[in-house]
Design a protein around this motif. Structure first.
Motif, PDB file in Angstrom:
ATOM      1  N   PRO A 130       0.932  -1.221  -0.011  1.00  0.00           N
ATOM      2  CA  PRO A 130      -0.469  -0.059   0.153  1.00  0.00           C
ATOM      3  C   PRO A 130       1.209   1.168   0.688  1.00  0.00           C
ATOM      4  O   PRO A 130       0.740   2.466  -0.470  1.00  0.00           O
ATOM      5  N   ARG A 131       1.391   1.294   0.495  1.00  0.00           N
ATOM      6  CA  ARG A 131       3.125   2.284   0.364  1.00  0.00           C
ATOM      7  C   ARG A 131       3.497   2.753  -0.327  1.00  0.00           C
ATOM      8  O   ARG A 131       4.548   4.028  -0.648  1.00  0.00           O
ATOM      9  N   ASN A 132       4.460   1.409  -1.674  1.00  0.00           N
ATOM     10  CA  ASN A 132       4.748   1.587  -2.694  1.00  0.00           C
ATOM     11  C   ASN A 132       3.967   2.687  -3.350  1.00  0.00           C
ATOM     12  O   ASN A 132       3.257   3.077  -3.402  1.00  0.00           O
ATOM     13  N   ARG A 133       4.917   3.075  -3.652  1.00  0.00           N
ATOM     14  CA  ARG A 133       4.937   4.588  -4.688  1.00  0.00           C
ATOM     15  C   ARG A 133       4.697   4.649  -6.445  1.00  0.00           C
ATOM     16  O   ARG A 133       4.057   4.749  -6.873  1.00  0.00           O
ATOM     17  N   ILE A 185      12.711  -2.132  -9.690  1.00  0.00           N
ATOM     18  CA  ILE A 185      12.186  -0.601  -8.644  1.00  0.00           C
ATOM     19  C   ILE A 185      11.519  -1.024  -7.709  1.00  0.00           C
ATOM     20  O   ILE A 185      11.437  -0.993  -6.699  1.00  0.00           O
ATOM     21  N   PRO A 186      10.050  -1.208  -8.736  1.00  0.00           N
ATOM     22  CA  PRO A 186       9.048  -1.246  -7.906  1.00  0.00           C
ATOM     23  C   PRO A 186       8.990  -2.529  -6.628  1.00  0.00           C
ATOM     24  O   PRO A 186       8.299  -2.620  -5.011  1.00  0.00           O
ATOM     25  N   GLY A 187       9.342  -3.648  -7.798  1.00  0.00           N
ATOM     26  CA  GLY A 187       9.188  -4.523  -6.635  1.00  0.00           C
ATOM     27  C   GLY A 187      10.834  -4.894  -5.463  1.00  0.00           C
ATOM     28  O   GLY A 187      10.571  -6.035  -4.206  1.00  0.00           O
ATOM     29  N   ARG A 188      11.215  -4.309  -6.024  1.00  0.00           N
ATOM     30  CA  ARG A 188      11.960  -4.114  -4.722  1.00  0.00           C
ATOM     31  C   ARG A 188      11.728  -3.186  -3.506  1.00  0.00           C
ATOM     32  O   ARG A 188      12.506  -3.651  -2.336  1.00  0.00           O
ATOM     33  N   VAL A 189      11.630  -2.359  -3.655  1.00  0.00           N
ATOM     34  CA  VAL A 189      11.304  -0.775  -2.683  1.00  0.00           C
ATOM     35  C   VAL A 189       9.586  -1.804  -1.935  1.00  0.00           C
ATOM     36  O   VAL A 189       9.347  -1.887  -0.902  1.00  0.00           O
ATOM     37  N   MET A 233       4.272 -11.571  -0.531  1.00  0.00           N
ATOM     38  CA  MET A 233       4.495 -10.406  -1.297  1.00  0.00           C
ATOM     39  C   MET A 233       4.451 -10.634  -3.139  1.00  0.00           C
ATOM     40  O   MET A 233       3.925 -12.131  -3.235  1.00  0.00           O
ATOM     41  N   ALA A 234       3.257  -9.435  -3.563  1.00  0.00           N
ATOM     42  CA  ALA A 234       2.675 -10.126  -4.606  1.00  0.00           C
ATOM     43  C   ALA A 234       2.577  -8.610  -5.876  1.00  0.00           C
ATOM     44  O   ALA A 234       3.060  -7.132  -4.941  1.00  0.00           O
ATOM     45  N   GLN A 235       3.456  -8.603  -6.801  1.00  0.00           N
ATOM     46  CA  GLN A 235       4.184  -8.080  -7.491  1.00  0.00           C
ATOM     47  C   GLN A 235       3.090  -8.043  -9.409  1.00  0.00           C
ATOM     48  O   GLN A 235       3.525  -9.195  -9.746  1.00  0.00           O
ATOM     49  N   GLN A 265       1.193 -10.350 -11.822  1.00  0.00           N
ATOM     50  CA  GLN A 265       0.935 -12.174 -11.778  1.00  0.00           C
ATOM     51  C   GLN A 265       1.785 -12.587 -10.054  1.00  0.00           C
ATOM     52  O   GLN A 265       0.892 -13.771 -10.328  1.00  0.00           O
ATOM     53  N   LYS A 266       2.876 -12.087 -10.533  1.00  0.00           N
ATOM     54  CA  LYS A 266       3.871 -12.787  -9.286  1.00  0.00           C
ATOM     55  C   LYS A 266       4.050 -12.724  -7.943  1.00  0.00           C
ATOM     56  O   LYS A 266       3.777 -11.670  -7.364  1.00  0.00           O
ATOM     57  N   VAL A 267       4.066 -13.735  -7.316  1.00  0.00           N
ATOM     58  CA  VAL A 267       4.149 -13.451  -6.012  1.00  0.00           C
ATOM     59  C   VAL A 267       5.397 -14.309  -5.822  1.00  0.00           C
ATOM     60  O   VAL A 267       5.640 -15.082  -5.999  1.00  0.00           O
ATOM     61  N   SER A 268       6.076 -13.536  -4.523  1.00  0.00           N
ATOM     62  CA  SER A 268       6.937 -14.082  -3.914  1.00  0.00           C
ATOM     63  C   SER A 268       6.982 -14.035  -2.343  1.00  0.00           C
ATOM     64  O   SER A 268       5.902 -12.960  -1.862  1.00  0.00           O
ATOM     65  N   ARG A 269       8.078 -13.716  -1.816  1.00  0.00           N
ATOM     66  CA  ARG A 269       7.980 -13.394  -0.272  1.00  0.00           C
ATOM     67  C   ARG A 269       9.328 -13.216   0.472  1.00  0.00           C
ATOM     68  O   ARG A 269      10.697 -13.832  -0.602  1.00  0.00           O
ATOM     69  N   PHE A 270       9.439 -13.281   1.576  1.00  0.00           N
ATOM     70  CA  PHE A 270      10.908 -13.565   2.429  1.00  0.00           C
ATOM     71  C   PHE A 270      10.554 -14.178   3.284  1.00  0.00           C
ATOM     72  O   PHE A 270       9.353 -14.521   4.462  1.00  0.00           O
ATOM     73  N   ILE A 271      11.897 -14.367   4.014  1.00  0.00           N
ATOM     74  CA  ILE A 271      11.447 -14.983   5.601  1.00  0.00           C
ATOM     75  C   ILE A 271      12.330 -14.389   6.916  1.00  0.00           C
ATOM     76  O   ILE A 271      12.850 -14.154   6.321  1.00  0.00           O
TER      77      ILE A 271
END
Length: 311
Positions: A12-15, A82-86, A282-284, A286-292
């Motif tokens: 939600p805070r992603n620019r 940039i969007p995914g990294r942020v 996390m999701a960008q 159609q791509k779903v990603s995640r972190f542990i």
């Protein structure tokens, strides 16, 4: 000029939640205008299979939103979106806020370690802009370290950038005895071999309806894309070494590309006196990603530490 379609499911805070404002971006980076195309839906965009177009878009985004006036590196280095990294940065902020009564700790008193920062220095550059955190960054490649230091200097960012002289280690040789961090972050190489990385690149080209090209992953050196054992072994090594620095970091974290890797990591974490483990989706698009994320501190202790940041 029409704006590209909304990038769904970003934080939600992603620019960049509302897509790309190409009027603003081309004003900030005029070179981007040469790469603009019209999609079948009559929207302005770029050809995302064109390395130069993607890099120029990223340069424009960094100028427009993150006060990064200069961002350049050799073509063979990985060019991060940039969007995914942020997004990772914003979710890390949420991780800290959960231990701080819902308030995100900001300012240079928040210490963050970026493992494998690369020549792009993307996490420290965006993280300092968004939350003014104090970053330390490491990499095993001397050239990437040199280029990252130049980016920090050119953009007036005080970022401590270290060369990891022992590639078999991750935290050892980077975290000193007196260092204290609130977060570590990492985007590990996820392929287990050069061949696997090459196959992954071919799939990307096919998905874009393009003929495969010789360059890996639209840019990226070997150490950025693959390591022996892939991400499972890399993050497992990270977990083992984190035990040695359990009292020096509030949260250890890493992106996890493959969902099936999680069971391996959870098994490794069970061998250590970890107080809490979180898997953040996390999701960008159609791509779903995640972190542990894992911490050796109980929540009450983490809350005390975070409260001190606000004093």
């Amino acid at each position: 000029m029409k704006v590209s379609s909304k990038k769904s499911k970003l934080h939600p805070r992603n620019r960049h939640n509302q897509g790309y404002d190409f009027t603003l971006l081309t004003a900030k980076e005029p070179a981007l205008s040469t790469f603009l195309i019209e999609t079948p839906a009559k929207q302005t965009s770029i050809d995302f299979s064109d390395n130069k177009a993607v890099k120029t878009l990223n340069q424009a985004l960094l100028k427009a939103y993150y006060d990064v006036e200069f961002w350049d590196f050799p073509e063979h280095n990985l060019c991060p979106p940039i969007p995914g990294r942020v997004d990772y940065i914003h979710y890390l902020a949420d991780l800290l806020s959960a231990d701080n009564q819902g308030t995100i700790p900001t300012g240079k008193q928040v210490k963050v370690l970026d493992i494998g920062t690369g020549a792009s220095l993307v996490y420290p550059l965006t993280g300092t802009a968004e939350y003014n955190w104090a970053f330390t960054a490491s990499d095993i490649d001397p050239t990437s370290v040199k280029l990252a230091k130049q980016l920090a200097q050119f953009n007036n960012r005080k970022i401590n950038i270290k060369l990891q002289k022992h590639p078999e280690h991750i935290f050892n040789g980077v975290i000193n005895a007196k260092d204290l961090f609130h977060l570590t972050l990492c985007n590990p190489p996820f392929h287990a071999s050069f061949e696997a990385a090459a196959q992954g690149t071919e799939r990307k080209w096919r998905n874009l309806g393009k003929a495969p090209k010789s360059d890996l992953n639209f840019g990226g050196q070997n150490n950025e894309l693959w390591c022996e054992g892939g991400e499972a072994q890399f993050i497992s090594t990270m977990i083992k070494e984190s035990n040695e620095f359990a009292e020096q970091c509030l949260w250890f974290t890493s992106l996890v590309s493959k969902k099936e890797t999680l069971s391996v990591l959870q098994q490794e974490l069970s061998k250590h006196p970890v107080a809490e483990v979180k898997i953040i989706d996390m999701a960008q698009g159609q791509k779903v990603s995640r972190f542990i994320a894992w911490s050796y501190f109980e929540q009450a202790t983490r809350e005390e530490i975070c409260q001190e940041l606000s004093l």
